[in-house]
Enzyme design. Structure first.
Site, PDB file in Angstrom:
ATOM      1  N   GLY A 222       0.822  -1.192   0.000  1.00  0.00           N
ATOM      2  CA  GLY A 222       0.000   0.000   0.000  1.00  0.00           C
ATOM      3  C   GLY A 222       0.858   1.244   0.000  1.00  0.00           C
ATOM      4  O   GLY A 222       0.351   2.354   0.043  1.00  0.00           O
ATOM      5  N   GLU A 263       5.216  -6.258   1.132  1.00  0.00           N
ATOM      6  CA  GLU A 263       4.967  -6.739  -0.235  1.00  0.00           C
ATOM      7  C   GLU A 263       4.762  -5.573  -1.198  1.00  0.00           C
ATOM      8  O   GLU A 263       3.690  -5.399  -1.773  1.00  0.00           O
ATOM      9  CB  GLU A 263       3.712  -7.616  -0.245  1.00  0.00           C
ATOM     10  CG  GLU A 263       3.776  -8.785   0.696  1.00  0.00           C
ATOM     11  CD  GLU A 263       2.395  -9.358   1.000  1.00  0.00           C
ATOM     12  OE1 GLU A 263       1.381  -8.721   0.648  1.00  0.00           O
ATOM     13  OE2 GLU A 263       2.342 -10.437   1.583  1.00  0.00           O
ATOM     14  N   PRO A 264       5.769  -4.755  -1.402  1.00  0.00           N
ATOM     15  CA  PRO A 264       5.591  -3.578  -2.264  1.00  0.00           C
ATOM     16  C   PRO A 264       5.473  -3.944  -3.740  1.00  0.00           C
ATOM     17  O   PRO A 264       6.237  -4.761  -4.251  1.00  0.00           O
ATOM     18  CB  PRO A 264       6.873  -2.772  -2.020  1.00  0.00           C
ATOM     19  CG  PRO A 264       7.889  -3.782  -1.587  1.00  0.00           C
ATOM     20  CD  PRO A 264       7.137  -4.848  -0.850  1.00  0.00           C
ATOM     21  N   GLY A 265       4.499  -3.347  -4.405  1.00  0.00           N
ATOM     22  CA  GLY A 265       4.361  -3.492  -5.852  1.00  0.00           C
ATOM     23  C   GLY A 265       4.637  -2.147  -6.509  1.00  0.00           C
ATOM     24  O   GLY A 265       5.736  -1.868  -7.010  1.00  0.00           O
ATOM     25  N   ARG A 302      -5.924   1.780 -16.245  1.00  0.00           N
ATOM     26  CA  ARG A 302      -6.081   2.434 -14.934  1.00  0.00           C
ATOM     27  C   ARG A 302      -6.931   3.708 -14.966  1.00  0.00           C
ATOM     28  O   ARG A 302      -7.765   3.900 -14.089  1.00  0.00           O
ATOM     29  CB  ARG A 302      -4.713   2.708 -14.299  1.00  0.00           C
ATOM     30  CG  ARG A 302      -3.924   1.408 -14.029  1.00  0.00           C
ATOM     31  CD  ARG A 302      -2.670   1.625 -13.211  1.00  0.00           C
ATOM     32  NE  ARG A 302      -2.948   1.901 -11.828  1.00  0.00           N
ATOM     33  CZ  ARG A 302      -2.919   3.083 -11.261  1.00  0.00           C
ATOM     34  NH1 ARG A 302      -2.565   4.146 -11.942  1.00  0.00           N
ATOM     35  NH2 ARG A 302      -3.231   3.227 -10.000  1.00  0.00           N
ATOM     36  N   TYR A 306      -9.956   2.923 -12.597  1.00  0.00           N
ATOM     37  CA  TYR A 306      -9.814   3.483 -11.247  1.00  0.00           C
ATOM     38  C   TYR A 306      -9.915   5.013 -11.229  1.00  0.00           C
ATOM     39  O   TYR A 306      -9.632   5.608 -10.195  1.00  0.00           O
ATOM     40  CB  TYR A 306      -8.435   3.144 -10.665  1.00  0.00           C
ATOM     41  CG  TYR A 306      -8.070   1.693 -10.591  1.00  0.00           C
ATOM     42  CD1 TYR A 306      -8.766   0.815  -9.756  1.00  0.00           C
ATOM     43  CD2 TYR A 306      -6.997   1.195 -11.319  1.00  0.00           C
ATOM     44  CE1 TYR A 306      -8.396  -0.506  -9.665  1.00  0.00           C
ATOM     45  CE2 TYR A 306      -6.624  -0.134 -11.226  1.00  0.00           C
ATOM     46  CZ  TYR A 306      -7.323  -0.982 -10.399  1.00  0.00           C
ATOM     47  OH  TYR A 306      -6.945  -2.296 -10.305  1.00  0.00           O
ATOM     48  N   CYS A 332     -13.468   1.220 -29.290  1.00  0.00           N
ATOM     49  CA  CYS A 332     -14.844   1.607 -29.548  1.00  0.00           C
ATOM     50  C   CYS A 332     -15.690   1.502 -28.287  1.00  0.00           C
ATOM     51  O   CYS A 332     -16.516   0.603 -28.115  1.00  0.00           O
ATOM     52  CB  CYS A 332     -15.416   0.771 -30.685  1.00  0.00           C
ATOM     53  SG  CYS A 332     -14.684   1.282 -32.225  1.00  0.00           S
ATOM     54  N   GLU A 333     -15.411   2.393 -27.370  1.00  0.00           N
ATOM     55  CA  GLU A 333     -16.106   2.587 -26.100  1.00  0.00           C
ATOM     56  C   GLU A 333     -15.550   3.907 -25.609  1.00  0.00           C
ATOM     57  O   GLU A 333     -14.512   4.340 -26.081  1.00  0.00           O
ATOM     58  CB  GLU A 333     -15.680   1.550 -25.061  1.00  0.00           C
ATOM     59  CG  GLU A 333     -16.225   0.193 -25.284  1.00  0.00           C
ATOM     60  CD  GLU A 333     -16.881  -0.358 -24.042  1.00  0.00           C
ATOM     61  OE1 GLU A 333     -17.298   0.434 -23.180  1.00  0.00           O
ATOM     62  OE2 GLU A 333     -16.985  -1.579 -23.965  1.00  0.00           O
ATOM     63  N   TYR A 360       0.804  -2.239 -12.945  1.00  0.00           N
ATOM     64  CA  TYR A 360      -0.562  -2.491 -13.411  1.00  0.00           C
ATOM     65  C   TYR A 360      -0.851  -1.823 -14.757  1.00  0.00           C
ATOM     66  O   TYR A 360      -1.961  -1.386 -15.014  1.00  0.00           O
ATOM     67  CB  TYR A 360      -1.584  -2.056 -12.332  1.00  0.00           C
ATOM     68  CG  TYR A 360      -1.232  -2.595 -10.964  1.00  0.00           C
ATOM     69  CD1 TYR A 360      -1.400  -3.936 -10.680  1.00  0.00           C
ATOM     70  CD2 TYR A 360      -0.669  -1.768  -9.987  1.00  0.00           C
ATOM     71  CE1 TYR A 360      -1.038  -4.452  -9.433  1.00  0.00           C
ATOM     72  CE2 TYR A 360      -0.294  -2.272  -8.745  1.00  0.00           C
ATOM     73  CZ  TYR A 360      -0.478  -3.608  -8.484  1.00  0.00           C
ATOM     74  OH  TYR A 360      -0.112  -4.117  -7.268  1.00  0.00           O
TER      75      TYR A 360
HETATM   76  C1  LIG Z   1      -1.498  -6.191  -4.931  1.00  0.00           C
HETATM   77  C2  LIG Z   1      -0.902  -6.647  -3.666  1.00  0.00           C
HETATM   78  C3  LIG Z   1       0.257  -6.041  -3.178  1.00  0.00           C
HETATM   79  C4  LIG Z   1       0.928  -4.854  -3.838  1.00  0.00           C
HETATM   80  O1  LIG Z   1       0.207  -3.663  -3.690  1.00  0.00           O
HETATM   81  P1  LIG Z   1       0.834  -2.290  -4.230  1.00  0.00           P
HETATM   82  O2  LIG Z   1      -0.195  -1.279  -3.950  1.00  0.00           O
HETATM   83  O3  LIG Z   1       1.106  -2.453  -5.682  1.00  0.00           O
HETATM   84  O4  LIG Z   1       2.095  -2.053  -3.501  1.00  0.00           O
HETATM   85  C5  LIG Z   1       0.807  -6.572  -2.029  1.00  0.00           C
HETATM   86  N1  LIG Z   1       0.249  -7.623  -1.393  1.00  0.00           N
HETATM   87  C6  LIG Z   1      -0.863  -8.235  -1.840  1.00  0.00           C
HETATM   88  C7  LIG Z   1      -1.399  -9.408  -1.125  1.00  0.00           C
HETATM   89  C8  LIG Z   1      -1.481  -7.765  -2.990  1.00  0.00           C
HETATM   90  O5  LIG Z   1      -2.598  -8.359  -3.422  1.00  0.00           O
END
Ligand SMILES: *Cc1c(COP(=O)(O)O)cnc(C)c1O
Length: 404
Positions: A222, A263-265, A302, A306, A332-333, A360
């Site tokens: 997050g 768990e950074p994405g 996105r 979102y 076409c939307e 994403y």
């Molecule tokens: C998607 C997700 C993340 C990564 O979230 P970000 O907002 O991209 O950092 C981490 N843990 C879990 C379980 C997720 O589903």
């Protein structure tokens, strides 16, 4: 100090590989990884890159080389991680609503497993007892994050096992002698406020008292990065200090020394990515000047999904006089990337760069309208290299069976 890619570099890459094109900058990823490690160096911290943000195998290998572990949400992500060279002990499997078969497959692959519902917890305990330690995903019921669709901790969320079900969890653990080694939470995406994480951590500490085999608390992710120039990011240094302090207090009170996992994405891969498109058409209607580009929500969903903001740069004419445009795709939307956006004058043929396109972006792309997915390029040490070739017409027919 790390420098973003320049307009000229991006333009050269667009000319070399064509558009639409995803470009990722390895040094930016390394910069963010380093920042996280620094911020949490006083904790016993581990970082599991959330693969789903961007799964190109080269990105996974890069993460591995940076010393990160991997968080996976599907069994195929686990397989990709293994293929990229991660050890099973460096992979955490955090699925939701999957069948018990898939959980068993993860066990066979010997990765860490995060269980997110009572049904699976009970089946797992019955079958494996204390022979395979697991982590439990809890829902701490914290409402936070950028958008309801990306919030996962609220009362109506499908994710995790409610903290109010702790008695039931304990009943299963006791009866099946399940070995619980970790507790997990993930309250959503784009949480700027450090206090949200700390409130979550407090709840996790409370829950941790119910288990004496615990080795770690997984705080999910997050972490927010700025998408708009006026936006702030999560202050990970502040968070790191406060988490270290909280862990220390917990240790003094309970005698338990816990690791903390993240768990950074987005934090790792959002800013590394640039999505390059070409302005096909400038269309003046009664009220609006549209820029119609050679892409759409089939490539970057996105904004439509979102309502998210992506900064756009006209890299072909960065010094041009500013005008107001609505930037749309060719699907076409209704397919709008940006409303009423000030951009340096856009001419047909100009290349536009969407910023923060690493997380994403490609991952959520589709073949809608029978259009091909973009190619992907990695820039590393000043050199660009193709890491996914542009699709061809044949890709649209692949796996289709002509029976008529
Ligand atoms: C998607 C997700 C993340 C990564 O979230 P970000 O907002 O991209 O950092 C981490 N843990 C879990 C379980 C997720 O589903």
């Amino acid at each position: 100090m790390h420098q973003p890619l320049s307009n000229q570099q991006l333009l050269d890459i667009a000319n070399q590989y064509g558009t639409p094109l995803y470009v990722y900058h390895a040094e930016q990823i390394a910069h963010r990884a380093h920042q996280l490690k620094e911020a949490f160096k006083q904790c016993n911290a581990r970082f599991f890159y959330a693969a789903k943000a961007l799964t190109n195998i080269n990105i996974l290998k890069l993460m591995k080389s940076l010393g990160l572990s991997l968080d996976c949400v599907s069994i195929h992500e686990v397989q990709l991680g293994l293929k990229a060279g991660f050890n099973p002990s460096e992979i955490l499997y955090t699925p939701n609503c999957v069948s018990f078969n898939e959980i068993e497959e993860a066990r066979r692959l010997n990765v860490h497993i995060n269980i997110d519902n009572i049904s699976i917890l009970e089946q797992f305990g019955n079958k494996y007892g204390n022979t395979y330690p697991v982590c439990i995903r809890l829902n701490p019921h914290i409402m936070a994050g950028g958008n309801f669709k990306i919030s996962t901790g609220h009362i109506d969320s499908k994710f995790g096992i409610s903290i109010h079900q702790m008695r039931h969890i304990e009943r299963i653990v006791k009866t099946t002698r399940l070995h619980v080694k970790g507790l997990h939470m993930h309250t959503g995406s784009e949480i700027k406020d450090v206090n949200v994480f700390l409130a979550g951590l407090d709840i996790m500490f409370e829950m941790a008292r119910h288990f004496d085999t615990l080795e770690f608390i997984d705080m999910g992710s997050g972490f927010k990065v700025p998408y708009h120039v006026d936006e702030d990011e999560t202050n990970v240094h502040l968070l790191g200090n406060q988490v270290a302090e909280a862990l220390h207090t917990f240790e003094n009170e309970t005698g338990k020394k816990l690791e903390v996992w993240f768990e950074p994405g987005k934090f790792l891969v959002s800013e590394c990515g640039y999505f390059l498109v070409k302005a096909n058409i400038i269309k003046q209607t009664t009220a609006t000047v549209f820029v119609g580009v050679n892409s759409g929500f089939n490539h970057l969903i996105r904004p439509m999904f979102y309502d998210s903001y992506h900064h756009i740069v006209n890299i072909s004419n960065p010094e041009g006089p500013e005008r107001i445009y609505t930037v749309v795709g060719n699907i076409c939307e209704t397919d709008t990337f940006a409303w009423d956006r000030k951009l340096p004058e856009v001419r047909e043929g100009d290349v536009l760069a969407f910023m923060n396109a690493g997380a994403y972006g490609f991952e959520m792309s589709s073949h809608f309208n029978s259009r091909l997915k973009p190619a992907e390029v990695l820039v590393m040490n000043g050199h660009s290299v193709l890491i996914r070739s542009r699709e061809t017409f044949e890709d649209l027919l692949k796996n289709q069976i002509e029976v008529l």
